[in-house]
Design a protein around this motif. Structure first.
Motif, short mmCIF file in Angstrom:
data_model
loop_
_atom_site.label_atom_id
_atom_site.label_comp_id
_atom_site.label_asym_id
_atom_site.label_seq_id
_atom_site.Cartn_x
_atom_site.Cartn_y
_atom_site.Cartn_z
N MET A 188 -29.05 -24.84 -26.49
CA MET A 188 -28.99 -23.54 -25.81
C MET A 188 -28.01 -23.62 -24.63
O MET A 188 -28.02 -24.60 -23.90
N ASN A 193 -43.31 -16.65 -26.13
CA ASN A 193 -42.08 -16.57 -26.93
C ASN A 193 -40.91 -17.23 -26.20
O ASN A 193 -40.13 -17.97 -26.81
N HIS A 194 -40.80 -16.98 -24.88
CA HIS A 194 -39.70 -17.60 -24.11
C HIS A 194 -39.86 -19.13 -24.11
O HIS A 194 -38.88 -19.86 -24.27
N LEU A 198 -34.00 -17.63 -19.55
CA LEU A 198 -35.31 -17.69 -20.20
C LEU A 198 -36.34 -18.37 -19.31
O LEU A 198 -37.51 -17.99 -19.30
N ARG A 247 -41.33 -21.01 -26.28
CA ARG A 247 -41.00 -21.52 -27.61
C ARG A 247 -39.49 -21.61 -27.78
O ARG A 247 -38.97 -22.61 -28.25
N GLN A 248 -38.77 -20.57 -27.38
CA GLN A 248 -37.30 -20.59 -27.48
C GLN A 248 -36.69 -21.70 -26.63
O GLN A 248 -35.64 -22.24 -26.96
#
Ligand SMILES: [Fe+2]
Ligand SMILES: [Fe+2]
Length: 167
Positions: A1, A55-56, A9, A58-59
């Motif tokens: 990333m 969700n953040h 994030l 996990r990303q």
């Protein structure tokens, strides 16, 4: 990333986490004031913020297996009880902030215990073992945490046994 997306994030995770916590606490306040449906709304939106935070996370690839997550927990609790809270305590003392001193002391006492609990858990998980079955009790006033039965009196804040919540 890419670095900027990662930083964004991480910031979004922090913000959603705080919103989740605030709305959960605001729901308790709404209940106390006799607004159960406003409390429901706070709880529902708090849950949505938790979904966003998860969700953040996990990303960000920040969710490991349980052994790795315990390591993350140990590092966090250790930082809090050896550096962060002792430093905050010193500043609050210097500035004679009595309320802050109390909430800092409550947290500092619990974080030491949390670190030890995570270390014990980690040595079990490393051998593929779960904890032996035992409830965990937490003082709803100061956050003191104990494995097994709640004490008659909280050793940190002095509240009676009925202040403890069982997990
Ligand atoms: Fe803690
Ligand atoms: Fe307590």
């Amino acid at each position: 990333m890419r670095a900027m997306t990662k930083a964004n994030l991480e910031a979004a995770f922090a913000g959603e986490s705080q919103a989740h916590m605030k709305y959960t606490i605001f729901a308790e306040q709404a209940d106390k004031e006799g607004f159960p449906e406003i409390a429901r709304l706070f709880r529902a939106i708090a849950y949505a913020e938790r979904v966003h935070a998860a969700n953040h996370l996990r990303q960000l690839a920040a969710i490991g297996d349980t052994a790795a997550n315990l390591e993350t927990g140990i590092a966090g609790e250790s930082f809090e009880n050896t550096e962060m809270y002792p430093a905050y305590d010193a500043v609050a003392r210097l500035q004679d902030e009595k309320g802050a001193l109390l909430s800092i002391r409550y947290a500092l006492e619990a974080e030491k215990i949390h670190e030890a609990m995570y270390r014990d858990a980690q040595s079990l998980v490393k051998n593929g073992q779960d904890r032996p079955s035992a409830s965990v009790h937490v003082c709803s006033v100061c956050g003191y945490t104990v494995i097994g039965q709640a004490p008659d009196k909280c050793p940190v804040c002095g509240r009676q046994r009925d202040a403890f919540r069982e997990f």
